[in-house]
Motif scaffolding. Structure first.
Motif, PDB file in Angstrom:
ATOM      1  N   GLU A 188     -19.519   5.462 -57.262  1.00 44.02           N
ATOM      2  CA  GLU A 188     -17.807   5.924 -57.247  1.00 44.02           C
ATOM      3  C   GLU A 188     -17.296   6.814 -58.098  1.00 44.02           C
ATOM      4  OE1 GLU A 188     -13.836   2.692 -58.320  1.00 44.02           O
ATOM      5  OE2 GLU A 188     -15.669   1.576 -57.175  1.00 44.02           O
ATOM      6  N   VAL A 189     -17.813   6.752 -59.207  1.00 45.91           N
ATOM      7  CA  VAL A 189     -18.052   7.772 -60.278  1.00 45.91           C
ATOM      8  C   VAL A 189     -18.205   9.567 -59.202  1.00 45.91           C
ATOM      9  CG1 VAL A 189     -18.094   8.850 -62.578  1.00 45.91           C
ATOM     10  CG2 VAL A 189     -18.567   6.551 -62.207  1.00 45.91           C
ATOM     11  N   ARG A 190     -19.437   9.429 -59.282  1.00 43.01           N
ATOM     12  CA  ARG A 190     -19.948  10.426 -58.546  1.00 43.01           C
ATOM     13  C   ARG A 190     -18.226  10.886 -57.063  1.00 43.01           C
ATOM     14  NH1 ARG A 190     -22.703  13.116 -54.304  1.00 43.01           N
ATOM     15  NH2 ARG A 190     -22.619  11.568 -52.729  1.00 43.01           N
ATOM     16  N   ASN A 191     -18.293   9.926 -56.502  1.00 43.28           N
ATOM     17  CA  ASN A 191     -16.840  10.328 -55.390  1.00 43.28           C
ATOM     18  C   ASN A 191     -15.826  10.515 -56.563  1.00 43.28           C
ATOM     19  OD1 ASN A 191     -18.638  10.080 -52.870  1.00 43.28           O
ATOM     20  ND2 ASN A 191     -17.917   7.614 -53.062  1.00 43.28           N
ATOM     21  N   PHE A 192     -15.656  10.265 -57.492  1.00 45.47           N
ATOM     22  CA  PHE A 192     -14.696  10.653 -58.687  1.00 45.47           C
ATOM     23  C   PHE A 192     -14.082  11.735 -58.659  1.00 45.47           C
ATOM     24  CE2 PHE A 192     -11.894   9.019 -62.584  1.00 45.47           C
ATOM     25  CZ  PHE A 192     -10.681   8.889 -61.518  1.00 45.47           C
ATOM     26  N   PHE A 193     -15.518  12.216 -59.566  1.00 53.07           N
ATOM     27  CA  PHE A 193     -15.840  13.301 -60.273  1.00 53.07           C
ATOM     28  C   PHE A 193     -15.974  14.388 -58.504  1.00 53.07           C
ATOM     29  CE2 PHE A 193     -18.016  17.596 -61.147  1.00 53.07           C
ATOM     30  CZ  PHE A 193     -17.681  17.454 -62.270  1.00 53.07           C
ATOM     31  N   ASN A 194     -16.328  14.708 -57.346  1.00 49.33           N
ATOM     32  CA  ASN A 194     -16.129  15.410 -56.705  1.00 49.33           C
ATOM     33  C   ASN A 194     -15.150  15.482 -55.473  1.00 49.33           C
ATOM     34  OD1 ASN A 194     -18.698  15.639 -57.366  1.00 49.33           O
ATOM     35  ND2 ASN A 194     -20.110  14.555 -55.247  1.00 49.33           N
ATOM     36  N   GLY A 195     -14.255  14.096 -55.484  1.00 50.37           N
ATOM     37  CA  GLY A 195     -13.754  14.591 -54.711  1.00 50.37           C
ATOM     38  C   GLY A 195     -11.879  14.238 -54.961  1.00 50.37           C
ATOM     39  N   VAL A 196     -11.702  14.187 -56.405  1.00 50.06           N
ATOM     40  CA  VAL A 196     -10.541  14.683 -57.090  1.00 50.06           C
ATOM     41  C   VAL A 196     -10.866  15.579 -58.480  1.00 50.06           C
ATOM     42  CG1 VAL A 196      -9.069  12.576 -58.670  1.00 50.06           C
ATOM     43  CG2 VAL A 196      -9.845  11.757 -56.790  1.00 50.06           C
ATOM     44  N   TYR A 197     -11.730  15.276 -59.576  1.00 51.56           N
ATOM     45  CA  TYR A 197     -11.839  15.967 -60.588  1.00 51.56           C
ATOM     46  C   TYR A 197     -11.158  17.808 -59.726  1.00 51.56           C
ATOM     47  CZ  TYR A 197     -13.754  18.262 -64.883  1.00 51.56           C
ATOM     48  OH  TYR A 197     -13.427  19.250 -65.917  1.00 51.56           O
ATOM     49  N   SER A 198     -12.971  18.167 -58.796  1.00 49.87           N
ATOM     50  CA  SER A 198     -12.326  18.932 -58.368  1.00 49.87           C
ATOM     51  C   SER A 198     -11.326  20.138 -58.277  1.00 49.87           C
ATOM     52  CB  SER A 198     -13.723  19.022 -57.050  1.00 49.87           C
ATOM     53  OG  SER A 198     -12.764  18.784 -55.997  1.00 49.87           O
ATOM     54  N   GLU A 199     -10.273  18.763 -56.978  1.00 45.84           N
ATOM     55  CA  GLU A 199      -8.958  19.129 -56.983  1.00 45.84           C
ATOM     56  C   GLU A 199      -8.305  19.741 -58.486  1.00 45.84           C
ATOM     57  OE1 GLU A 199      -7.817  19.734 -54.511  1.00 45.84           O
ATOM     58  OE2 GLU A 199      -9.010  18.499 -52.772  1.00 45.84           O
ATOM     59  N   SER A 200      -8.711  19.925 -59.422  1.00 45.06           N
ATOM     60  CA  SER A 200      -8.056  20.691 -60.434  1.00 45.06           C
ATOM     61  C   SER A 200      -8.709  21.522 -60.597  1.00 45.06           C
ATOM     62  CB  SER A 200      -8.256  19.350 -61.859  1.00 45.06           C
ATOM     63  OG  SER A 200      -9.521  20.032 -62.353  1.00 45.06           O
ATOM     64  N   GLU A 201      -9.737  22.076 -60.112  1.00 44.26           N
ATOM     65  CA  GLU A 201     -10.090  23.203 -60.743  1.00 44.26           C
ATOM     66  C   GLU A 201      -8.882  24.797 -59.748  1.00 44.26           C
ATOM     67  OE1 GLU A 201     -12.309  24.044 -62.230  1.00 44.26           O
ATOM     68  OE2 GLU A 201     -13.794  22.722 -62.714  1.00 44.26           O
ATOM     69  N   VAL A 202      -7.611  24.717 -59.886  1.00 45.54           N
ATOM     70  CA  VAL A 202      -7.480  25.754 -60.156  1.00 45.54           C
ATOM     71  C   VAL A 202      -7.139  27.044 -60.578  1.00 45.54           C
ATOM     72  CG1 VAL A 202      -4.199  26.244 -59.334  1.00 45.54           C
ATOM     73  CG2 VAL A 202      -5.859  23.994 -58.652  1.00 45.54           C
ATOM     74  N   GLY A 203      -7.896  27.873 -60.390  1.00 42.93           N
ATOM     75  CA  GLY A 203      -8.059  29.140 -61.082  1.00 42.93           C
ATOM     76  C   GLY A 203      -6.640  29.775 -61.337  1.00 42.93           C
ATOM     77  N   ASP A 204      -5.891  30.182 -60.250  1.00 44.78           N
ATOM     78  CA  ASP A 204      -4.844  31.429 -60.760  1.00 44.78           C
ATOM     79  C   ASP A 204      -3.255  30.731 -61.347  1.00 44.78           C
ATOM     80  OD1 ASP A 204      -3.052  33.301 -60.785  1.00 44.78           O
ATOM     81  OD2 ASP A 204      -3.020  33.876 -58.632  1.00 44.78           O
ATOM     82  N   PRO A 205      -2.517  31.027 -62.787  1.00 46.90           N
ATOM     83  CA  PRO A 205      -1.573  29.261 -62.629  1.00 46.90           C
ATOM     84  C   PRO A 205      -0.786  30.686 -62.145  1.00 46.90           C
ATOM     85  CG  PRO A 205      -2.290  31.351 -64.581  1.00 46.90           C
ATOM     86  CD  PRO A 205      -3.421  31.185 -63.164  1.00 46.90           C
ATOM     87  N   GLN A 206       0.101  31.986 -61.563  1.00 47.22           N
ATOM     88  CA  GLN A 206       0.578  32.541 -60.902  1.00 47.22           C
ATOM     89  C   GLN A 206       1.942  32.783 -62.088  1.00 47.22           C
ATOM     90  OE1 GLN A 206       2.390  31.691 -57.207  1.00 47.22           O
ATOM     91  NE2 GLN A 206      -0.210  30.534 -56.743  1.00 47.22           N
ATOM     92  N   ALA A 255       4.232  25.352 -59.689  1.00 46.24           N
ATOM     93  CA  ALA A 255       3.940  24.051 -59.330  1.00 46.24           C
ATOM     94  C   ALA A 255       2.750  23.505 -59.329  1.00 46.24           C
ATOM     95  CB  ALA A 255       5.131  23.354 -58.123  1.00 46.24           C
ATOM     96  N   ASP A 256       1.778  24.198 -58.808  1.00 46.42           N
ATOM     97  CA  ASP A 256       0.564  23.521 -58.400  1.00 46.42           C
ATOM     98  C   ASP A 256      -0.081  23.385 -59.491  1.00 46.42           C
ATOM     99  OD1 ASP A 256       1.144  23.218 -55.109  1.00 46.42           O
ATOM    100  OD2 ASP A 256      -0.199  25.098 -55.203  1.00 46.42           O
ATOM    101  N   PHE A 257       0.373  24.393 -60.369  1.00 45.74           N
ATOM    102  CA  PHE A 257      -1.204  25.285 -61.540  1.00 45.74           C
ATOM    103  C   PHE A 257      -0.548  23.510 -62.581  1.00 45.74           C
ATOM    104  CE2 PHE A 257      -2.745  26.916 -65.158  1.00 45.74           C
ATOM    105  CZ  PHE A 257      -3.774  26.839 -64.919  1.00 45.74           C
ATOM    106  N   ARG A 258       0.808  23.522 -62.867  1.00 49.73           N
ATOM    107  CA  ARG A 258       0.860  22.386 -63.427  1.00 49.73           C
ATOM    108  C   ARG A 258       0.717  21.076 -63.082  1.00 49.73           C
ATOM    109  NH1 ARG A 258       6.198  25.732 -62.845  1.00 49.73           N
ATOM    110  NH2 ARG A 258       6.632  24.190 -61.970  1.00 49.73           N
ATOM    111  N   ASP A 259       0.212  20.685 -61.858  1.00 51.96           N
ATOM    112  CA  ASP A 259       0.311  19.683 -61.271  1.00 51.96           C
ATOM    113  C   ASP A 259      -1.523  19.497 -61.290  1.00 51.96           C
ATOM    114  OD1 ASP A 259       2.216  19.304 -59.904  1.00 51.96           O
ATOM    115  OD2 ASP A 259       2.177  19.336 -58.718  1.00 51.96           O
ATOM    116  N   ALA A 260      -2.058  20.147 -61.681  1.00 55.25           N
ATOM    117  CA  ALA A 260      -3.654  20.513 -61.859  1.00 55.25           C
ATOM    118  C   ALA A 260      -3.711  19.916 -63.267  1.00 55.25           C
ATOM    119  CB  ALA A 260      -4.518  21.809 -61.385  1.00 55.25           C
ATOM    120  N   VAL A 261      -3.095  20.466 -63.872  1.00 51.69           N
ATOM    121  CA  VAL A 261      -2.768  20.202 -65.399  1.00 51.69           C
ATOM    122  C   VAL A 261      -2.563  18.813 -65.836  1.00 51.69           C
ATOM    123  CG1 VAL A 261      -2.276  20.293 -67.293  1.00 51.69           C
ATOM    124  CG2 VAL A 261      -1.902  22.596 -66.535  1.00 51.69           C
TER     125      VAL A 261
END
Length: 681
Positions: A66-84, A99-105
């Motif tokens: 469950e933690v592995r899926n939480f990291f691979n599935g959810v944490y990875s979505e916060s890897e937004v590099g370009d703040p525009q 908005a995508d960058f702030r949502d990632a934070v």
């Protein structure tokens, strides 16, 4: 300006250009802000909400998967590099980020809070965002961090100064990366891990983020407003009575830091002792001085010998490592308490014994235009599934860079081209990655690879003028590019490196039947690097040996259950795969692909003689037409009154001969009347 960079002046003999490695300005944190005031009206900012979390995350840290899926599935979505970023330091325009960058934070903050067992309900307040953006601008414009910036600072504003006093502050990073830096809380001035304590403060409901990326006039910066009006409200329920980081249970190594902490509201830790053991072996620890004023009272310690001065990554464990923690002499309301828990640090890129993939089962020989039912294994915590039907085509492509086919997507910095002439292996062109600035560079192959047991990734590689902290990595992804695993790596030699291309061959057998994406990552891990555009990693003749390409044509979502229906539109070789969804919107990795051969005519199977009851068992003869080679056939039996069929014999015909007679033999003669049928898959 990177005024802290130091030229080392390494000279390359035989080149007309001087090559030198430089050191990059590292990310740094100021000391965390002490609580300045408590706003008493918890409704004061509700009308300014920028949105509430779409999902209130809850994760069971006792489950590795469950933690592995939480990291691979959810944490990875916060890897937004370009703040525009839409601002400008030269004109003191704070601007905004996407908005995508702030949502990632916000997503990263809530992910960390959920893993720690505190309410993951953080929303970003628009007014906090606006003021924090002005604080971030001031930090970047002045290349300095202060919670009490003077009015003489460039781009000074009263809103920015207010935010600086109520925010975690970082320089050299921004956005989600800064959030991780706050959790690591490195530096001699952060022995009390105040930034972390504010991020994990249970009462907090609203935060705000201000972010400026690195630019020509200054470094990246972040201001994360962390003091809201809910700080004095009653403490909400947490998973444990305390808040520990890393928390009890399974924890991905990527979010573990040198400093560990244990928080308990109003506890007295001045006499507390801490002991740790790794897989049962006691380890020496150093306890930091106790300090209050940041969130909840906390004791902080680290393993003796670890570097707490920089944002050092926790080493990737080759196997799960369990750490037992015991904390004694904790005074709570005048009573002495002891606490014990276990943290298991693991690599979420490695499947565990409780990993379940949504593997597909069903007929390997479906028929064009006919509905074919397939089932799949269900994944723990899944809220939905998606299936894919893709054509399977033998891989024949050699990506030699002579012609840009549009199959490779690049993420590169300014100052050089990802495709360069006069540098190729067999022709005049090659792919190229360089660190003109100290951030990751990569090439992503858009085609989907389906490997088998003998499949090899092969490419020509030339890594030249690279330091030991510049790493050339070939990686694969089983979850459509959300997370990546190394399959090959090289490090620089702190000099010229290889003189010409060398062949790299990497087996993909361990990923057999998994739909893969491939990328080539030029990673920078700190300290020094060669910034010259001509330095770095050159690649050519990228190909897949003895593998297939998947060309998706059909997809479908399954809200519940464990099956789907595939109606092949055409004959040929196809692959079927399924992936699970968690928390209603985050996709996990693809399961193993079911290889199927679609035919235009349905196989015809006929009994051609009466059953022979002579001897033990029953012999039944049949013929097959329109049946593909390699199909498995099953003899099934049921009683005269029953409707449940039981398989009693099977055969796999490697080659079908029209008109040939085939035979099934049961293991025993039935004592009552039975009906028989033949099923082909």
């Amino acid at each position: 300006m990177r005024t802290a960079w130091v030229w080392l002046g390494l000279v390359c003999l035989g080149f007309q250009q001087q090559y030198g490695a430089i050191s990059a300005q590292p990310c740094s944190l100021g000391e965390a802000p002490l609580r300045l005031e408590v706003l008493t009206d918890p409704r004061q900012y509700q009308t300014r909400l920028a949105g509430t979390p779409a999902v209130l995350f809850v994760v069971d840290t006792t489950s590795r998967e469950e933690v592995r899926n939480f990291f691979n599935g959810v944490y990875s979505e916060s890897e937004v590099g370009d703040p525009q970023w839409a601002g400008d330091v030269a004109t003191c325009s704070a601007g905004t980020t996407s908005a995508d960058f702030r949502d990632a934070v916000a997503l990263r903050i809530n992910w960390l809070r959920a893993l720690a067992g505190v309410p993951a309900w953080i929303s970003l307040d628009e007014t906090y965002n606006s003021k924090a953006q002005r604080a971030a601008l001031m930090i970047s414009a002045n290349n300095a961090v202060s919670h009490t910036p003077p009015a003489t600072w460039s781009c000074y504003t009263t809103d920015g100064a207010e935010a600086a006093g109520k925010s975690n502050l970082a320089i050299g990073s921004c956005g989600p990366e800064s959030v991780l830096m706050y959790m690591r809380d490195f530096g001699a001035n952060n022995y009390a891990v105040g930034h972390r304590r504010w991020l994990l403060y249970p009462q907090t409901r609203f935060m705000g983020t201000g972010d400026v990326p690195e630019h020509t006039d200054g470094p990246a910066s972040n201001a994360l407003w962390i003091m809201d009006s809910y700080g004095s409200q009653p403490r909400p329920a947490t998973r444990e009575q305390y808040v520990a980081w890393p928390p009890p249970g399974y924890v991905p190594y990527q979010v573990v830091s040198a400093r560990w902490s244990f928080s308990y509201p109003k506890a007295e830790f001045t006499a507390a002792t801490v002991a740790m053991a790794s897989n049962g072996v006691p380890m020496a620890v150093t306890i930091e001085p106790v300090r209050t004023g940041y969130g909840e009272n906390t004791v902080v310690w680290y393993l003796a010998g670890l570097d707490t001065s920089s944002a050092t990554e926790w080493p990737r464990p080759s196997a799960d490592v369990s750490w037992t923690v015991s904390i004694r002499n904790v005074q709570i309301s005048g009573v002495n308490h002891e606490f014990y828990y276990t943290v298991t640090v693991f690599d979420p890129g490695t499947a565990g014994p409780d990993t379940v993939l949504p593997d597909v089962t069903g007929s390997a020989f479906p028929v064009v235009g006919r509905p074919n039912s397939y089932s799949y294994t269900q994944v723990r915590g899944a809220t939905g599934y998606q299936w894919m039907a893709a054509r399977r085509v033998p891989w024949t492509i050699v990506e030699d860079a002579e012609v840009d086919r549009g199959d490779i997507v690049s993420k590169t910095s300014a100052g050089y081209q990802a495709r360069v002439q006069w540098e190729g292996y067999g022709g005049s062109t090659a792919w190229h990655l360089a660190h003109t600035e100290p951030v990751d560079q990569w090439l992503l192959y858009k085609r989907i690879v389906l490997p088998g047991q003998k499949t090899i990734l092969q490419y020509k590689s030339r890594l030249q003028w690279a330091t030991a902290t510049q790493q050339a990595r070939a990686q694969v992804s089983v979850d459509a590019g959300k997370t990546w695993q190394d399959v090959d790596s090289q490090v620089g030699t702190d000099g010229m490196g290889v003189a010409w291309f060398e062949t790299r061959s990497v087996s993909l057998a361990s990923f057999a039947d998994r739909p893969l994406l491939i990328r080539f990552l030029y990673h920078y891990s700190g300290e020094s690097y060669y910034p010259q555009p001509q330095a770095g990693w050159y690649l050519d003749n990228i190909t897949i040996v003895d593998g297939e390409e998947l060309i998706p044509e059909i997809t479908g979502d399954v809200g519940s259950g464990n099956s789907f229906e595939f109606v092949p539109p055409e004959s040929g070789d196809w692959g079927l795969a399924v992936r699970a969804q968690v928390y209603g919107q985050y996709w996990l990795e693809w399961g193993r692909t079911k290889r199927v051969s679609v035919s235009s005519n349905e196989p015809v199977l006929r009994f051609i003689a009466a059953p022979n009851f002579a001897g033990p068992g029953v012999q039944l003869e049949f013929s097959a037409s329109n049946a593909p080679s390699g199909m498995s056939y099953y003899l099934e039996m049921t009683s005269a009154l029953g409707n449940t069929w039981t398989r009693v014999s099977s055969a796999k015909l490697e080659e079908i001969v029209p008109g040939e007679r085939y035979r099934f033999t049961t293991t025993a003669t039935p004592s009552a009347p039975r009906f028989y049928r033949i099923v082909g898959e």
